[in-house]
Design a protein around this motif. Structure first.
Motif, PDB file in Angstrom:
ATOM      1  N   GLY A   1       0.814  -1.219   0.000  1.00 14.04           N
ATOM      2  CA  GLY A   1       0.000   0.000   0.000  1.00 14.04           C
ATOM      3  C   GLY A   1       0.843   1.262   0.000  1.00 14.04           C
ATOM      4  N   PRO A   2       1.824   1.381   0.908  1.00 17.07           N
ATOM      5  CA  PRO A   2       2.672   2.573   0.908  1.00 17.07           C
ATOM      6  C   PRO A   2       3.453   2.750  -0.400  1.00 17.07           C
ATOM      7  CG  PRO A   2       2.811   1.499   3.031  1.00 17.07           C
ATOM      8  CD  PRO A   2       2.036   0.574   2.123  1.00 17.07           C
ATOM      9  N   PHE A   3       3.875   1.639  -1.038  1.00 19.35           N
ATOM     10  CA  PHE A   3       4.575   1.745  -2.325  1.00 19.35           C
ATOM     11  C   PHE A   3       3.638   2.337  -3.378  1.00 19.35           C
ATOM     12  CE2 PHE A   3       5.545   0.204  -6.560  1.00 19.35           C
ATOM     13  CZ  PHE A   3       6.876   0.586  -6.696  1.00 19.35           C
ATOM     14  N   ILE A   4       2.416   1.823  -3.437  1.00 19.36           N
ATOM     15  CA  ILE A   4       1.446   2.317  -4.417  1.00 19.36           C
ATOM     16  C   ILE A   4       1.148   3.796  -4.168  1.00 19.36           C
ATOM     17  CG2 ILE A   4      -0.965   2.122  -5.167  1.00 19.36           C
ATOM     18  CD1 ILE A   4      -0.645  -0.948  -4.692  1.00 19.36           C
ATOM     19  N   GLU A   5       0.974   4.153  -2.911  1.00 19.56           N
ATOM     20  CA  GLU A   5       0.715   5.560  -2.558  1.00 19.56           C
ATOM     21  C   GLU A   5       1.878   6.458  -2.984  1.00 19.56           C
ATOM     22  OE1 GLU A   5       0.292   7.984   1.570  1.00 19.56           O
ATOM     23  OE2 GLU A   5      -0.834   6.114   1.425  1.00 19.56           O
ATOM     24  N   ALA A   6       3.099   6.023  -2.732  1.00 23.12           N
ATOM     25  CA  ALA A   6       4.275   6.821  -3.108  1.00 23.12           C
ATOM     26  C   ALA A   6       4.403   6.921  -4.623  1.00 23.12           C
ATOM     27  CB  ALA A   6       5.541   6.209  -2.500  1.00 23.12           C
ATOM     28  N   ALA A   7       4.105   5.846  -5.331  1.00 18.19           N
ATOM     29  CA  ALA A   7       4.171   5.884  -6.799  1.00 18.19           C
ATOM     30  C   ALA A   7       3.106   6.834  -7.353  1.00 18.19           C
ATOM     31  CB  ALA A   7       4.005   4.488  -7.370  1.00 18.19           C
ATOM     32  N   ARG A   8       1.935   6.828  -6.768  1.00 20.64           N
ATOM     33  CA  ARG A   8       0.864   7.741  -7.216  1.00 20.64           C
ATOM     34  C   ARG A   8       1.209   9.194  -6.933  1.00 20.64           C
ATOM     35  NH1 ARG A   8      -4.305   4.218  -5.191  1.00 20.64           N
ATOM     36  NH2 ARG A   8      -4.382   2.853  -7.021  1.00 20.64           N
ATOM     37  N   ALA A   9       2.063   9.440  -5.948  1.00 17.14           N
ATOM     38  CA  ALA A   9       2.449  10.810  -5.588  1.00 17.14           C
ATOM     39  C   ALA A   9       3.484  11.397  -6.547  1.00 17.14           C
ATOM     40  CB  ALA A   9       2.985  10.845  -4.158  1.00 17.14           C
ATOM     41  N   ILE A  10       4.049  10.567  -7.423  1.00 14.53           N
ATOM     42  CA  ILE A  10       4.990  11.098  -8.424  1.00 14.53           C
ATOM     43  C   ILE A  10       4.207  12.067  -9.306  1.00 14.53           C
ATOM     44  CG2 ILE A  10       6.382  10.514 -10.448  1.00 14.53           C
ATOM     45  CD1 ILE A  10       7.166   7.910  -9.044  1.00 14.53           C
ATOM     46  N   PRO A  11       4.668  13.319  -9.427  1.00  9.88           N
ATOM     47  CA  PRO A  11       3.878  14.327 -10.128  1.00  9.88           C
ATOM     48  C   PRO A  11       3.902  14.222 -11.652  1.00  9.88           C
ATOM     49  CG  PRO A  11       5.898  15.297  -9.311  1.00  9.88           C
ATOM     50  CD  PRO A  11       5.860  13.877  -8.807  1.00  9.88           C
ATOM     51  N   PHE A  12       4.541  13.206 -12.185  1.00  9.37           N
ATOM     52  CA  PHE A  12       4.627  13.010 -13.628  1.00  9.37           C
ATOM     53  C   PHE A  12       3.989  11.670 -13.979  1.00  9.37           C
ATOM     54  CE2 PHE A  12       8.438  15.240 -12.150  1.00  9.37           C
ATOM     55  CZ  PHE A  12       8.325  16.433 -12.847  1.00  9.37           C
ATOM     56  N   ASP A  13       3.656  11.486 -15.252  1.00  9.46           N
ATOM     57  CA  ASP A  13       3.186  10.174 -15.693  1.00  9.46           C
ATOM     58  C   ASP A  13       4.309   9.165 -15.519  1.00  9.46           C
ATOM     59  OD1 ASP A  13       0.723  11.177 -16.456  1.00  9.46           O
ATOM     60  OD2 ASP A  13       1.316  11.451 -18.557  1.00  9.46           O
ATOM     61  N   LEU A  14       3.964   7.970 -15.056  1.00 10.52           N
ATOM     62  CA  LEU A  14       4.978   6.919 -14.925  1.00 10.52           C
ATOM     63  C   LEU A  14       5.437   6.501 -16.318  1.00 10.52           C
ATOM     64  CD1 LEU A  14       3.614   4.597 -12.092  1.00 10.52           C
ATOM     65  CD2 LEU A  14       5.281   6.444 -11.926  1.00 10.52           C
ATOM     66  N   ASN A  15       6.752   6.468 -16.508  1.00  8.89           N
ATOM     67  CA  ASN A  15       7.280   6.010 -17.793  1.00  8.89           C
ATOM     68  C   ASN A  15       7.966   4.660 -17.673  1.00  8.89           C
ATOM     69  OD1 ASN A  15       9.666   6.814 -16.551  1.00  8.89           O
ATOM     70  ND2 ASN A  15       9.897   8.647 -17.790  1.00  8.89           N
ATOM     71  N   GLN A  16       8.123   4.166 -16.451  1.00  5.21           N
ATOM     72  CA  GLN A  16       8.691   2.840 -16.220  1.00  5.21           C
ATOM     73  C   GLN A  16       8.207   2.299 -14.893  1.00  5.21           C
ATOM     74  OE1 GLN A  16      13.021   3.577 -16.489  1.00  5.21           O
ATOM     75  NE2 GLN A  16      13.041   1.796 -17.836  1.00  5.21           N
ATOM     76  N   ALA A  17       7.951   1.011 -14.857  1.00  8.36           N
ATOM     77  CA  ALA A  17       7.679   0.294 -13.610  1.00  8.36           C
ATOM     78  C   ALA A  17       8.173  -1.125 -13.848  1.00  8.36           C
ATOM     79  CB  ALA A  17       6.201   0.311 -13.276  1.00  8.36           C
ATOM     80  N   TRP A  18       8.972  -1.650 -12.911  1.00  5.17           N
ATOM     81  CA  TRP A  18       9.534  -2.980 -13.122  1.00  5.17           C
ATOM     82  C   TRP A  18       9.843  -3.656 -11.796  1.00  5.17           C
ATOM     83  CZ3 TRP A  18      12.064   1.561 -13.393  1.00  5.17           C
ATOM     84  CH2 TRP A  18      13.282   1.678 -12.727  1.00  5.17           C
TER      85      TRP A  18
END
Length: 89
Positions: free
Chosen positions: A41-58
């Protein structure tokens, strides 16, 4: 047996470190978790807080670490062994 399971047998307990930062600027530890599931949950929350569109996730197949990157910001959840005794130089 996964690489993480082998490493845990060799080193003992493992914690999961959640961190965030900017490329070439270092990072900040957001939390340390007893399991990868506890940090989900905290990982997902932190990823959503990135102010840009995600360009990579792995996910790293050997260690199980997960990463998300957007613009110049990143979030990582990585396993680290707990050091339970003195370290010799």
């Amino acid at each position: 047996m996964s690489e993480l399971a082998r490493r845990q047998q060799q080193t003992g307990p493992i914690v999961w470190v959640l961190s965030t930062g900017e490329d070439h600027e270092g990072g900040t530890v957001l939390g340390i978790y007893a399991s990868k599931d506890a940090a989900r949950g905290p990982f997902i929350e932190a990823a959503r807080a990135i102010p840009f569109d995600l360009n990579q996730a792995w996910q790293d197949e050997e260690s199980g670490a997960v990463h998300a990157h957007g613009g110049c910001d990143w979030v990582s959840l990585e396993p680290h062994p707990i050091i339970t005794g003195p370290q010799l130089p």
